[in-house]
Scaffold this active site. Structure first.
Site, PDB file in Angstrom:
ATOM      1  N   ARG A 173       5.090  -4.813   0.649  1.00 22.43           N
ATOM      2  CA  ARG A 173       5.488  -4.650   2.062  1.00 22.43           C
ATOM      3  C   ARG A 173       5.275  -5.924   2.885  1.00 22.43           C
ATOM      4  O   ARG A 173       4.870  -5.858   4.059  1.00 22.43           O
ATOM      5  CB  ARG A 173       4.713  -3.510   2.720  1.00 22.43           C
ATOM      6  CG  ARG A 173       4.890  -2.181   2.083  1.00 22.43           C
ATOM      7  CD  ARG A 173       6.341  -1.682   2.167  1.00 22.43           C
ATOM      8  NE  ARG A 173       6.371  -0.278   1.887  1.00 22.43           N
ATOM      9  CZ  ARG A 173       6.461   0.218   0.644  1.00 22.43           C
ATOM     10  NH1 ARG A 173       6.575  -0.593  -0.383  1.00 22.43           N
ATOM     11  NH2 ARG A 173       6.459   1.519   0.452  1.00 22.43           N
ATOM     12  N   CYS A 221       5.357   5.496   6.599  1.00 26.14           N
ATOM     13  CA  CYS A 221       3.891   5.443   6.446  1.00 26.14           C
ATOM     14  C   CYS A 221       3.334   4.460   7.465  1.00 26.14           C
ATOM     15  O   CYS A 221       3.875   3.363   7.632  1.00 26.14           O
ATOM     16  CB  CYS A 221       3.521   4.974   5.035  1.00 26.14           C
ATOM     17  SG  CYS A 221       3.711   6.276   3.810  1.00 26.14           S
ATOM     18  N   GLU A 291       0.989  -0.951   8.437  1.00 21.73           N
ATOM     19  CA  GLU A 291       2.220  -1.424   7.806  1.00 21.73           C
ATOM     20  C   GLU A 291       3.329  -1.538   8.863  1.00 21.73           C
ATOM     21  O   GLU A 291       4.310  -2.243   8.686  1.00 21.73           O
ATOM     22  CB  GLU A 291       2.610  -0.411   6.720  1.00 21.73           C
ATOM     23  CG  GLU A 291       3.871  -0.737   5.985  1.00 21.73           C
ATOM     24  CD  GLU A 291       4.187   0.271   4.878  1.00 21.73           C
ATOM     25  OE1 GLU A 291       3.273   0.664   4.136  1.00 21.73           O
ATOM     26  OE2 GLU A 291       5.353   0.659   4.786  1.00 21.73           O
TER      27      GLU A 291
HETATM   28  P1  FAD Z   1      13.005  -2.804  11.578  1.00 20.76           P
HETATM   29  O1  FAD Z   1      12.120  -1.643  11.732  1.00 20.76           O
HETATM   30  O2  FAD Z   1      14.073  -2.986  12.591  1.00 20.76           O
HETATM   31  O3  FAD Z   1      12.119  -4.140  11.539  1.00 20.76           O
HETATM   32  C1  FAD Z   1      11.011  -4.247  10.700  1.00 20.76           C
HETATM   33  C2  FAD Z   1      10.617  -5.729  10.604  1.00 20.76           C
HETATM   34  O4  FAD Z   1      11.666  -6.459   9.985  1.00 20.76           O
HETATM   35  C3  FAD Z   1      10.411  -6.380  11.981  1.00 20.76           C
HETATM   36  O5  FAD Z   1       9.403  -7.375  11.835  1.00 20.76           O
HETATM   37  C4  FAD Z   1      11.739  -7.064  12.258  1.00 20.76           C
HETATM   38  O6  FAD Z   1      11.617  -8.172  13.122  1.00 20.76           O
HETATM   39  C5  FAD Z   1      12.137  -7.503  10.858  1.00 20.76           C
HETATM   40  N1  FAD Z   1      13.581  -7.608  10.639  1.00 20.76           N
HETATM   41  C6  FAD Z   1      14.529  -6.636  10.741  1.00 20.76           C
HETATM   42  N2  FAD Z   1      15.737  -7.138  10.407  1.00 20.76           N
HETATM   43  C7  FAD Z   1      15.548  -8.453  10.098  1.00 20.76           C
HETATM   44  C8  FAD Z   1      16.394  -9.506   9.690  1.00 20.76           C
HETATM   45  N3  FAD Z   1      17.728  -9.340   9.531  1.00 20.76           N
HETATM   46  N4  FAD Z   1      15.850 -10.719   9.467  1.00 20.76           N
HETATM   47  C9  FAD Z   1      14.528 -10.929   9.620  1.00 20.76           C
HETATM   48  N5  FAD Z   1      13.667  -9.982  10.019  1.00 20.76           N
HETATM   49  C10 FAD Z   1      14.173  -8.749  10.249  1.00 20.76           C
HETATM   50  N6  FAD Z   1       9.697   2.006   3.837  1.00 20.76           N
HETATM   51  C11 FAD Z   1       9.490   1.810   2.518  1.00 20.76           C
HETATM   52  O7  FAD Z   1       9.256   0.663   2.091  1.00 20.76           O
HETATM   53  N7  FAD Z   1       9.524   2.842   1.635  1.00 20.76           N
HETATM   54  C12 FAD Z   1       9.784   4.120   2.022  1.00 20.76           C
HETATM   55  O8  FAD Z   1       9.805   5.025   1.184  1.00 20.76           O
HETATM   56  C13 FAD Z   1      10.045   4.355   3.403  1.00 20.76           C
HETATM   57  N8  FAD Z   1      10.314   5.604   3.858  1.00 20.76           N
HETATM   58  C14 FAD Z   1      10.528   5.789   5.188  1.00 20.76           C
HETATM   59  C15 FAD Z   1      10.808   7.084   5.645  1.00 20.76           C
HETATM   60  C16 FAD Z   1      11.017   7.314   7.004  1.00 20.76           C
HETATM   61  C17 FAD Z   1      11.297   8.714   7.480  1.00 20.76           C
HETATM   62  C18 FAD Z   1      10.966   6.221   7.918  1.00 20.76           C
HETATM   63  C19 FAD Z   1      11.212   6.450   9.384  1.00 20.76           C
HETATM   64  C20 FAD Z   1      10.684   4.954   7.482  1.00 20.76           C
HETATM   65  C21 FAD Z   1      10.457   4.716   6.127  1.00 20.76           C
HETATM   66  N9  FAD Z   1      10.182   3.432   5.640  1.00 20.76           N
HETATM   67  C22 FAD Z   1       9.978   3.249   4.302  1.00 20.76           C
HETATM   68  C23 FAD Z   1      10.056   2.312   6.571  1.00 20.76           C
HETATM   69  C24 FAD Z   1      11.352   1.539   6.881  1.00 20.76           C
HETATM   70  O9  FAD Z   1      12.485   2.369   6.698  1.00 20.76           O
HETATM   71  C25 FAD Z   1      11.486   0.280   6.052  1.00 20.76           C
HETATM   72  O10 FAD Z   1      10.387  -0.584   6.232  1.00 20.76           O
HETATM   73  C26 FAD Z   1      12.789  -0.477   6.381  1.00 20.76           C
HETATM   74  O11 FAD Z   1      13.069  -1.384   5.352  1.00 20.76           O
HETATM   75  C27 FAD Z   1      12.746  -1.235   7.703  1.00 20.76           C
HETATM   76  O12 FAD Z   1      14.051  -1.740   7.963  1.00 20.76           O
HETATM   77  P2  FAD Z   1      14.628  -1.795   9.444  1.00 20.76           P
HETATM   78  O13 FAD Z   1      15.981  -2.445   9.380  1.00 20.76           O
HETATM   79  O14 FAD Z   1      14.552  -0.492  10.105  1.00 20.76           O
HETATM   80  O15 FAD Z   1      13.607  -2.834  10.092  1.00 20.76           O
HETATM   81  N1  EPU Z   2      -1.579  12.455  -0.759  1.00 18.94           N
HETATM   82  C1  EPU Z   2      -2.450  13.394  -0.282  1.00 18.94           C
HETATM   83  N2  EPU Z   2      -2.271  13.840   0.997  1.00 18.94           N
HETATM   84  C2  EPU Z   2      -1.279  13.389   1.798  1.00 18.94           C
HETATM   85  C3  EPU Z   2      -0.395  12.423   1.294  1.00 18.94           C
HETATM   86  C4  EPU Z   2      -0.565  11.969   0.003  1.00 18.94           C
HETATM   87  O1  EPU Z   2      -3.370  13.816  -0.964  1.00 18.94           O
HETATM   88  O2  EPU Z   2      -1.203  13.841   2.952  1.00 18.94           O
HETATM   89  C5  EPU Z   2      -1.736  12.009  -2.154  1.00 18.94           C
HETATM   90  C6  EPU Z   2      -0.579  12.512  -3.024  1.00 18.94           C
HETATM   91  O3  EPU Z   2      -0.822  13.806  -3.498  1.00 18.94           O
HETATM   92  C7  EPU Z   2      -0.546  11.466  -4.126  1.00 18.94           C
HETATM   93  C8  EPU Z   2      -1.006  10.180  -3.418  1.00 18.94           C
HETATM   94  O4  EPU Z   2      -1.679  10.593  -2.230  1.00 18.94           O
HETATM   95  O5  EPU Z   2      -1.469  11.770  -5.121  1.00 18.94           O
HETATM   96  C9  EPU Z   2       0.156   9.250  -3.094  1.00 18.94           C
HETATM   97  O6  EPU Z   2       1.050   9.909  -2.204  1.00 18.94           O
HETATM   98  P1  EPU Z   2       2.641   9.725  -2.259  1.00 18.94           P
HETATM   99  O7  EPU Z   2       3.121   9.930  -3.645  1.00 18.94           O
HETATM  100  O8  EPU Z   2       3.220  10.506  -1.146  1.00 18.94           O
HETATM  101  O9  EPU Z   2       2.865   8.216  -2.030  1.00 18.94           O
HETATM  102  P2  EPU Z   2       2.262   7.239  -0.976  1.00 18.94           P
HETATM  103  O10 EPU Z   2       1.470   6.215  -1.709  1.00 18.94           O
HETATM  104  O11 EPU Z   2       1.608   7.951   0.144  1.00 18.94           O
HETATM  105  C10 EPU Z   2       4.198   5.481  -1.067  1.00 18.94           C
HETATM  106  C11 EPU Z   2       4.792   4.619   0.010  1.00 18.94           C
HETATM  107  C12 EPU Z   2       5.947   5.379   0.670  1.00 18.94           C
HETATM  108  C13 EPU Z   2       6.983   5.740  -0.381  1.00 18.94           C
HETATM  109  C14 EPU Z   2       6.322   6.574  -1.458  1.00 18.94           C
HETATM  110  C15 EPU Z   2       7.326   6.845  -2.550  1.00 18.94           C
HETATM  111  C16 EPU Z   2       3.106   3.202   1.030  1.00 18.94           C
HETATM  112  C17 EPU Z   2       2.130   3.043   2.134  1.00 18.94           C
HETATM  113  N3  EPU Z   2       3.783   4.345   1.022  1.00 18.94           N
HETATM  114  O12 EPU Z   2       3.615   6.596  -0.408  1.00 18.94           O
HETATM  115  O13 EPU Z   2       6.549   4.453   1.573  1.00 18.94           O
HETATM  116  O14 EPU Z   2       8.038   6.481   0.198  1.00 18.94           O
HETATM  117  O15 EPU Z   2       5.200   5.860  -2.017  1.00 18.94           O
HETATM  118  O16 EPU Z   2       6.769   7.452  -3.601  1.00 18.94           O
HETATM  119  O17 EPU Z   2       3.266   2.312   0.192  1.00 18.94           O
HETATM  120  C18 EPU Z   2       6.650   3.622   3.825  1.00 18.94           C
HETATM  121  O18 EPU Z   2       6.301   2.534   3.346  1.00 18.94           O
HETATM  122  O19 EPU Z   2       6.944   3.790   5.021  1.00 18.94           O
HETATM  123  C19 EPU Z   2       6.729   4.784   2.917  1.00 18.94           C
HETATM  124  C20 EPU Z   2       7.003   5.995   3.342  1.00 18.94           C
END
Ligand code: FAD
Ligand code: EPU
Length: 296
Positions: A173, A221, A291
């Site tokens: 990240r 997250c 994050e």
């Molecule tokens: P923004 O939120 O708009 O910006 C984030 C950062 O990137 C800021 O610092 C911004 O300045 C910079 N930025 C944006 N665009 C550019 C560009 N073109 N050039 C340079 N810098 C830029 N993330 C995960 O990694 N894994 C997940 O599973 C995941 N699940 C999610 C689920 C939900 C419901 C939500 C709401 C979010 C989740 N995220 C997850 C977080 C998020 O979707 C990601 O981090 C995503 O990649 C951010 O992209 P964005 O375009 O929305 O960036």
């Molecule tokens: N867990 C709990 N309680 C909770 C949540 C999780 O006990 O409320 C336990 C789960 O049971 C599991 C462990 O924690 O044993 C890990 O949880 P999970 O599999 O949900 O994954 P995570 O590590 O919490 C990460 C990324 C997510 C991504 C998932 C995909 C980070 C901080 N989070 O979650 O990314 O979607 O893996 O598997 O790296 C994001 O970055 O915004 C994000 C959502």
């Protein structure tokens, strides 16, 4: 919206644009200036106009899905990339060239439809391709950087440069782009059986749907996972699920998601973050690292 100064052609600087409408948290005060370039030339002209105004600070906005923006908003300019060449995805065999403004979801579904594998784990992640590079978006084990070969970045002088993966500093990240804007990305994928790709996409969606509060307003997250552990598990263990502060709450579904129950302020979220972080610190001695990008 009032237009205060314009770059030639079609990139007006709008003033006092409420940023809450551009984030998945639905939180954030106004941007003093707001630009929405659609092409490289627009972006160059935007930077040139900003320099003329006296080198104002700028923030880059993608899909706003990893952002918490202060209730007071931000001084300076916000450059929104969500319209930037937002239709551009090109395929050259297994090499993909895509604009930073394309929705990550679209990249994932298009490459899957072309029978190219590698991006299935990114299914269900909101935001733009540019934001995904900046955040090196992905799951616990895999991220977009695993498939990137080159990224084109533009700096504040309007200079465009192409960097190989090794020079982008992509980690868990994180990235080191030196304040430059991602404009185009090249990825190297692998051919695979389309049905198997679709199956993996469905599984990734299903995992997210079952474990994350996808229908509520959040920024994903809130904390990074500490080494060899899970922030969600630690937060859950200290019993914070459902804890509220103002209109912000810890999700009952996943303890590492802070959700806006409607009308939450950035202050509500930050106060809640302080409380839950302190609980994890005192129970486990672990300092959780945010994050989510907090503006300013
Ligand atoms: P923004 O939120 O708009 O910006 C984030 C950062 O990137 C800021 O610092 C911004 O300045 C910079 N930025 C944006 N665009 C550019 C560009 N073109 N050039 C340079 N810098 C830029 N993330 C995960 O990694 N894994 C997940 O599973 C995941 N699940 C999610 C689920 C939900 C419901 C939500 C709401 C979010 C989740 N995220 C997850 C977080 C998020 O979707 C990601 O981090 C995503 O990649 C951010 O992209 P964005 O375009 O929305 O960036
Ligand atoms: N867990 C709990 N309680 C909770 C949540 C999780 O006990 O409320 C336990 C789960 O049971 C599991 C462990 O924690 O044993 C890990 O949880 P999970 O599999 O949900 O994954 P995570 O590590 O919490 C990460 C990324 C997510 C991504 C998932 C995909 C980070 C901080 N989070 O979650 O990314 O979607 O893996 O598997 O790296 C994001 O970055 O915004 C994000 C959502």
């Amino acid at each position: 919206m009032q237009t205060v100064f314009s770059v030639p052609r079609r990139v007006p600087a709008r003033q006092n644009v409420p940023l809450r409408d551009f984030t998945t948290f639905r939180i954030g005060g106004p941007a003093k200036y707001f630009f929405e370039p659609r092409t490289l030339e627009d972006l160059r002209l935007t930077f040139a106009a900003m320099r003329e105004k006296g080198d104002m600070p700028y923030y880059v906005l993608g899909g706003g899905s990893k952002l918490l923006i202060s209730d007071e908003g931000v001084e300076g300019a916000v450059i929104s990339m969500r319209r930037f060449e937002d239709n551009y995805i090109a395929r050259f065999g297994s090499l993909i060239r895509v604009s930073a403004g394309v929705q990550l979801r679209r990249l994932v579904t298009s490459t899957a439809a072309w029978g190219l594998c590698g991006l299935e784990d990114l299914a269900g992640i909101p935001g733009t391709v540019g934001g995904a590079i900046k955040m090196n978006a992905g799951t616990r084990d895999r991220s977009i950087g695993d498939h990137v070969s080159y990224v084109e970045l533009m700096d504040g002088d309007g200079t465009l440069e192409r960097f190989p993966l090794s020079e982008l500093g992509l980690g868990y990240r994180t990235s080191h782009l030196g304040g430059r804007i991602v404009v185009f990305v090249e990825l190297e994928l692998k051919p695979a059986v389309p049905d198997e790709i679709q199956e993996r996409l469905m599984q990734a969606h299903e995992r997210k749907r079952l474990t994350q509060p996808l229908s509520l307003c959040s920024a994903g997250c809130f904390f990074k996972n500490p080494a060899a552990d899970s922030a969600g598990r630690l937060l859950d263990q200290v019993g914070v699920k459902g804890v509220e502060n103002g209109r912000a709450a810890v999700s009952r579904k996943h303890a590492n998601f802070i959700v806006n129950r409607g009308g939450a302020t950035a202050r509500d979220v930050l106060n809640l973050v302080k409380v839950v972080r302190q609980l994890v610190k005192s129970h486990y001695g672990v300092d959780l690292e945010s994050e989510v990008c907090v503006w300013p």
